[in-house]
Scaffold this motif. Structure first.
Motif, mmCIF file in Angstrom:
data_model
loop_
_atom_site.group_PDB
_atom_site.id
_atom_site.type_symbol
_atom_site.label_atom_id
_atom_site.label_comp_id
_atom_site.label_asym_id
_atom_site.label_seq_id
_atom_site.Cartn_x
_atom_site.Cartn_y
_atom_site.Cartn_z
ATOM 1 N N HIS A 54 0.818 -1.218 0.000
ATOM 2 C CA HIS A 54 0.000 0.000 0.000
ATOM 3 C C HIS A 54 0.848 1.263 0.000
ATOM 4 C CE1 HIS A 54 -2.932 -2.965 1.605
ATOM 5 N NE2 HIS A 54 -3.751 -2.260 0.864
ATOM 6 N N ASP B 128 8.843 -7.460 -4.524
ATOM 7 C CA ASP B 128 7.860 -7.812 -3.501
ATOM 8 C C ASP B 128 7.561 -9.301 -3.650
ATOM 9 O OD1 ASP B 128 5.590 -6.019 -1.711
ATOM 10 O OD2 ASP B 128 5.092 -8.116 -2.129
ATOM 11 N N LEU C 260 8.256 -2.477 4.797
ATOM 12 C CA LEU C 260 7.815 -3.830 5.146
ATOM 13 C C LEU C 260 6.924 -3.816 6.384
ATOM 14 C CD1 LEU C 260 11.396 -5.236 4.599
ATOM 15 C CD2 LEU C 260 9.409 -5.796 3.173
HETATM 16 P P1 NAD Z 1 1.623 -3.742 3.110
HETATM 17 O O1 NAD Z 1 1.345 -5.019 3.824
HETATM 18 O O2 NAD Z 1 0.620 -3.243 2.129
HETATM 19 O O3 NAD Z 1 3.042 -3.831 2.359
HETATM 20 C C1 NAD Z 1 4.156 -4.556 2.845
HETATM 21 C C2 NAD Z 1 4.701 -5.359 1.690
HETATM 22 O O4 NAD Z 1 5.914 -6.011 2.100
HETATM 23 C C3 NAD Z 1 3.761 -6.450 1.200
HETATM 24 O O5 NAD Z 1 3.395 -6.204 -0.136
HETATM 25 C C4 NAD Z 1 4.566 -7.733 1.363
HETATM 26 O O6 NAD Z 1 4.337 -8.679 0.335
HETATM 27 C C5 NAD Z 1 5.978 -7.206 1.333
HETATM 28 N N1 NAD Z 1 6.958 -8.115 1.947
HETATM 29 C C6 NAD Z 1 6.912 -8.708 3.156
HETATM 30 N N2 NAD Z 1 8.004 -9.478 3.327
HETATM 31 C C7 NAD Z 1 8.749 -9.348 2.208
HETATM 32 C C8 NAD Z 1 9.982 -9.929 1.767
HETATM 33 N N3 NAD Z 1 10.681 -10.765 2.545
HETATM 34 N N4 NAD Z 1 10.446 -9.587 0.549
HETATM 35 C C9 NAD Z 1 9.747 -8.731 -0.239
HETATM 36 N N5 NAD Z 1 8.566 -8.181 0.103
HETATM 37 C C10 NAD Z 1 8.080 -8.491 1.321
HETATM 38 O O7 NAD Z 1 1.880 -2.659 4.257
HETATM 39 P P2 NAD Z 1 1.840 -1.057 4.095
HETATM 40 O O8 NAD Z 1 0.501 -0.556 4.464
HETATM 41 O O9 NAD Z 1 2.462 -0.695 2.806
HETATM 42 O O10 NAD Z 1 2.815 -0.638 5.308
HETATM 43 C C11 NAD Z 1 4.211 -0.810 5.219
HETATM 44 C C12 NAD Z 1 4.836 -0.207 6.464
HETATM 45 O O11 NAD Z 1 4.482 1.175 6.553
HETATM 46 C C13 NAD Z 1 4.366 -0.862 7.763
HETATM 47 O O12 NAD Z 1 5.460 -0.961 8.640
HETATM 48 C C14 NAD Z 1 3.321 0.114 8.289
HETATM 49 O O13 NAD Z 1 3.183 0.071 9.684
HETATM 50 C C15 NAD Z 1 3.883 1.431 7.816
HETATM 51 N N6 NAD Z 1 2.886 2.494 7.618
HETATM 52 C C16 NAD Z 1 1.732 2.219 6.957
HETATM 53 C C17 NAD Z 1 0.796 3.246 6.771
HETATM 54 C C18 NAD Z 1 -0.503 2.988 6.052
HETATM 55 O O14 NAD Z 1 -1.396 3.848 6.094
HETATM 56 N N7 NAD Z 1 -0.652 1.860 5.351
HETATM 57 C C19 NAD Z 1 1.047 4.526 7.275
HETATM 58 C C20 NAD Z 1 2.263 4.782 7.906
HETATM 59 C C21 NAD Z 1 3.176 3.749 8.077
#
Ligand code: NAD
Length: 317
Positions: free
Chosen positions: A15, A35, A69
Motif C-alpha cells: 500500500h 515484492d 515492510l
Molecule cells: P503492506 O502489507 O501493504 O506492504 C508490505 C509489503 O511487504 C507487502 O506487499 C509484502 O508482500 C511485502 N513483503 C513482506 N516481506 C517481504 C519480503 N521478505 N520480501 C519482499 N517483500 C516483502 O503494508 P503497508 O501498508 O504498505 O505498510 C508498510 C509499512 O508502513 C508498515 O510498517 C506500516 O506500519 C507502515 N505504515 C503504513 C501506513 C498505512 O497507512 N498503510 C502509514 C504509515 C506507516
C-alpha cells in the motif's frame, strides 16, 4: 553524494511502498523493485519500476536500498538471513521506512554498519494518500551525513523531512507521536460519549472544544462523530483513513518501548490494550476513530461505579 539521479533497490511494494517507488521513478530515479506478491510487482512495473526476480537482485546495482515492510522481523530477515547486506555494494545507504520496534531498528542499524553499509531509519506518517501524493512526513534516525545524502531522495516521496537524532530516533518519534494520537482519540471519544449521556449535542461540544483547550487533531480533523467535520471518516461509516489495526500496531510498539525503558506510560498502555481489542473485533476494517462506538457500547454496559460525592454527601450538579 549530491548527484540527482540514484539507483534505488526498493523492497516491499504494498500500500505504501508501491506509490512511494512510483514517485521515485517520477522524480527521475532508477528503481529496481521487489515484492513477494507478483501482482504488486506487476503493478509497480506499470509505473516504471524495474521488477527484480529476488530481493538480492534488486539491491546489487543500487546505491540506495529502501525497505517498506510490515514489521521488524521482515527487515532483519531481509538484511541478514536473505542476504541483502551481504549482496549490496560496500557503502550502500540502507533506508528502512517501515514502522518497526525501536530495538529492532537499532539492531538493523548495527547489522548494516557491521556489514560496511550506511544506514537510516525513516518511518513515515501520512498514510496511503500521502504516499500517493508524495506528501509524507519522514522521521529520520541516523548520522547527519547519511541524512544529508538521503534528504533529496526522501523529498521525492514526502514534503516534511525531520532529522530526529541517532539510530532509532525516527522510530522513537513515530511511536511517541502515535501514542499521543491514540490517547487523544480515546479522550475525544470519551468526551463525546459522556456529552451524549449529559444531553449535550455533538455540535455544541465541538464548537466549544475545537476553539478551547480540548482542541487537538483527533477532534478537529478526524472527529470521531459524524457532523462537525464533514471530511472525517465518521461521516462515511468509519471507512479508513488510518486503519485501526495500524494504530493498534503502533501503540503496541510504543507499549513495548515503554516497558523496555521502565516508563510507566499508563494511558499509553491502556490505549494499546483498548486498540488491540478493537482492532481484532469490529475495528478490523475501520478507521481508528470508530473506537468511539466500542467506548459507547462499553459505557452502556459497564458496571455502575460509586458516584463521586461532594463535600455535603450529594452528587455534584
Ligand atoms: P503492506 O502489507 O501493504 O506492504 C508490505 C509489503 O511487504 C507487502 O506487499 C509484502 O508482500 C511485502 N513483503 C513482506 N516481506 C517481504 C519480503 N521478505 N520480501 C519482499 N517483500 C516483502 O503494508 P503497508 O501498508 O504498505 O505498510 C508498510 C509499512 O508502513 C508498515 O510498517 C506500516 O506500519 C507502515 N505504515 C503504513 C501506513 C498505512 O497507512 N498503510 C502509514 C504509515 C506507516
Amino acid at each position: 553524494m549530491n548527484e540527482t539521479t540514484r539507483t534505488v533497490g526498493f523492497i516491499g511494494l504494498g500500500h505504501m511502498g508501491g506509490p512511494m517507488a512510483a514517485n521515485l521513478v517520477k522524480a527521475g530515479h532508477r528503481v529496481n523493485g521487489f515484492d513477494l506478491v507478483p501482482e504488486l510487482l506487476a503493478t509497480a512495473a506499470e509505473s516504471g519500476v524495474e521488477p527484480a526476480d529476488t530481493a538480492v537482485a534488486a539491491v546489487t546495482a543500487a546505491d540506495v536500498v529502501i525497505t517498506m515492510l510490515p514489521a521488524g522481523r521482515h527487515v532483519l530477515g531481509l538484511y541478514r538471513d536473505e542476504g541483502l547486506l551481504a549482496a549490496a555494494r560496500p557503502g550502500t545507504l540502507f533506508i528502512d521506512c517501515s514502522t518497526i520496534d525501536v530495538a529492532d531498528a537499532r539492531t538493523a542499524h548495527e547489522a548494516a554498519v557491521a556489514a560496511g553499509m550506511r544506514t537510516l531509519d525513516a518511518p513515515v506518517s501520512g498514510g496511503v494518500v500521502g504516499a500517493e501524493a508524495a506528501t509524507l512526513t519522514f522521521m529520520v534516525g541516523g548520522a547527519k551525513p547519511e541524512f544529508a545524502d538521503a534528504e533529496p531522495l526522501l523529498a521525492a516521496m514526502g514534503k516534511k523531512i525531520v532529522h530526529c537524532g541517532g539510530a532509532g530516533a525516527g522510530q522513537a518519534a513515530k511511536i511517541c507521536n502515535n501514542m499521543i494520537l491514540g490517547i487523544s482519540m480515546i479522550a475525544v471519544s470519551e468526551a463525546f460519549v459522556l456529552g451524549e449521556s449529559l444531553g449535550l449535542s455533538h455540535q455544541a461540544l465541538f464548537d466549544v472544544a475545537s476553539t478551547a483547550s480540548g482542541q487537538c487533531w483527533a477532534l478537529t480533523t478526524n472527529c470521531p462523530v459524524p457532523g462537525p467535520v464533514p471530511t472525517s471518516p465518521a461521516n462515511r461509516d468509519y471507512a479508513p483513513g488510518f486503519a485501526a489495526p495500524l494504530m493498534a500496531k503502533d501503540l503496541g510498539l510504543a507499549a513495548n518501548a515503554a516497558r523496555a525503558c521502565g516508563v510507566p506510560a499508563r494511558l499509553g498502555l491502556t490505549a494499546a490494550e483498548l486498540y488491540a481489542a478493537y482492532a481484532v473485533g469490529t475495528g478490523a476494517h475501520e478507521d481508528f476513530s470508530g473506537i468511539v462506538r466500542t467506548l459507547r457500547n462499553g459505557a452502556a454496559t459497564a458496571p455502575t461505579s460509586e458516584p463521586h460525592r461532594d463535600a455535603k454527601g450529594g452528587t455534584p450538579a
